[in-house]
Write an enzyme that holds these catalytic residues in place. Structure first.
Site, PDB file in Angstrom:
ATOM      1  CB  THR A   1      -0.977  -0.016   1.189  1.00 10.56           C
ATOM      2  OG1 THR A   1      -0.254  -0.247   2.407  1.00 10.56           O
ATOM      3  CG2 THR A   1      -2.021  -1.103   1.006  1.00 10.56           C
TER       4      THR A   1
ATOM      5  CE  LYS B   1       0.339  -3.503   3.349  1.00 10.62           C
ATOM      6  NZ  LYS B   1      -0.428  -2.600   4.318  1.00 10.62           N
TER       7      LYS B   1
ATOM      8  CB  THR C   1      -1.472  -1.652   8.466  1.00  9.94           C
ATOM      9  OG1 THR C   1      -2.469  -0.962   9.099  1.00  9.94           O
ATOM     10  CG2 THR C   1      -2.000  -1.933   7.090  1.00  9.94           C
TER      11      THR C   1
ATOM     12  CD  GLU D   1       1.880   5.088   6.330  1.00 13.48           C
ATOM     13  OE1 GLU D   1       1.099   4.475   5.584  1.00 13.48           O
ATOM     14  OE2 GLU D   1       1.514   5.798   7.271  1.00 13.48           O
TER      15      GLU D   1
ATOM     16  CG  ASN E   1      -0.810   8.219   7.700  1.00 20.71           C
ATOM     17  OD1 ASN E   1      -1.478   7.213   7.491  1.00 20.71           O
ATOM     18  ND2 ASN E   1       0.498   8.164   7.877  1.00 20.71           N
TER      19      ASN E   1
ATOM     20  CB  THR F   1      -9.402  12.305  -0.058  1.00 18.73           C
ATOM     21  OG1 THR F   1      -8.326  12.887   0.706  1.00 18.73           O
ATOM     22  CG2 THR F   1     -10.629  12.199   0.825  1.00 18.73           C
TER      23      THR F   1
END
Length: 402
Positions: free
Chosen positions: A148, A174, A185, A271, A397, A402
């Protein structure tokens, strides 16, 4: 034990493949992957501790009640969680994999990752799964399809011997954000051709996950979709591992290595991360004390921000140790920052040292840093893994949905 190539296809009898089925708008990115064993496997899995569990986990848990599986189907771009059609979609996803692979639906594991709360466009999967070309050289393609916000694919494989027979084990995973202990996650899929009983496989997985995937943290969040699965098809033809003999020890060590390497890759690819952090607590009374303290340091947003700024703010380490809920004597703690063979001590017996700020800045400017806390109260040592906290984490994030 020797590190080899091919990820989940390193073990005999395992094939993989991937395609772009249309869940993601970006047509250059694959979003559907399959892992398939040419024979039925002993299988074990662990799942997120989050009270909210996505439909793929529920379907997978039901399918694994007998401890057997033959295939894994994974989609990225949509978590298939918290929507009205999630159970129907998860079951249809398992069925279309079974139809494509000509195996039983109950032998298919289902996994999804991506945005929560949106219906999975299951027809995209059903209409395009035929595009997948399975092969024993497609692990890399499958590992890319499950990503992702990850920036790199994550895989590892090893070979090892059981009673003179060469066995293989490989994994892909992942995970980049929403990472914290008790899974986070992340999806991890591990395959092996070793012949091992289902009860020992499950015991080995559960014990190792506590010391690998449950020792990483990126941001303190735990997702709804996390799972780690191990499949063993026995095609190496070693004498079955059914008891806790030396063969079991060898297998457990191989699994620990694979899981730890995958866990570190997740932590390093947090991230927005620029630095990989190893937080080590030594001199603890018990292993659990050491792990709790190391995770507290590893999870501290203030400490992670200091590492982003290359600031030797050892007080944030001491603070994180202090609120971890573990009994220790703060007036005995030494704190160090380390990069390879460069080490600087900033705190001795709980008090500040007059250290070289420039040297500390140089150490903390590197992309791999170890933070060492020595309690000097026992002989137990544990390392946990994480990353710094950067501006990019907020950017990623802030508009993820969106």
């Amino acid at each position: 034990m020797k590190v080899i190539d091919q990820g989940v296809c390193a073990a005999k009898g395992f094939l993989a493949g991937a395609c772009h089925c249309g869940i993601r708008k970006n047509q250059s990115k694959d979003d559907l992957a399959l892992i398939y064993s040419q024979s039925l496997c002993q299988c074990a899995a662990v799942y997120t501790s989050n009270k909210v569990k996505a439909a793929p986990l529920k379907v997978t848990k039901k399918h694994l009640e007998n401890g057997m599986a033959q295939a894994i189907i994974v989609n990225s771009g949509n978590a298939n969680a918290c929507n009205e059609t999630e159970m129907e979609s998860a079951n249809r996803e398992a069925q279309c994999a079974a139809d494509f692979l000509k195996c039983e639906k109950e032998n298919v594991i289902v996994a999804s990752t991506g945005v929560i709360g949106q219906p999975l466009p299951i027809s995209c999967i059903e209409e395009n799964i035929q595009q997948i070309k399975l092969g024993n050289d497609q692990s890399f393609k499958a590992s890319q399809a499950i990503l992702t916000t990850d920036t790199i694919e994550k895989s590892i494989a090893v070979e090892f011997e059981i009673n003179g027979v060469v066995c293989h084990m490989g994994g892909i995973c992942k995970g980049s954000g929403m990472i914290h202990p008790n899974m986070g996650t992340m999806l991890a899929f591990i395959t092996t051709d070793c012949n091992i009983s289902s009860n020992l496989l499950e015991e080995c997985l559960k014990e190792n996950v506590k010391k690998t995937f449950n020792r990483i943290s990126v941001d303190g969040d735990t997702s709804t979709n996390d799972m780690c699965v191990v499949m063993a098809n026995g095609m190496a033809l070693n004498a079955p591992v059914t008891k806790k003999t030396d063969s079991f020890t060898v297998f457990k060590q191989a699994l620990r290595f694979v899981m730890e390497e995958l866990a570190k890759k997740i932590a390093a690819d947090g991230e927005g991360a620029g630095k990989f952090l190893t937080c080590t607590v030594k001199g603890a009374k018990t292993e659990q004390d050491a792990q709790t303290l190391a995770m507290s340091v590893c999870s501290s947003s203030l400490l992670k921000a200091a590492m982003f700024g290359s600031d030797a703010n050892w007080g944030r380490v001491m603070c994180a140790l202090g609120y971890a809920g573990v009994d220790f004597d703060p007036e005995m703690v030494d704190i160090y920052f380390k990069y390879k063979d460069q080490v600087i001590q900033c705190c001795k017996d709980g008090k500040a040292l007059d250290f070289d700020e420039e040297k500390a800045k140089d150490i903390l400017s590197q992309n791999e840093i170890e933070i060492i806390s020595d309690l000097k109260q026992g002989d137990q040592q544990v390392s946990c893994w994480g990353c710094d906290l950067t501006y990019d984490y907020v950017k990623i994030n802030g508009d993820y949905r969106t």
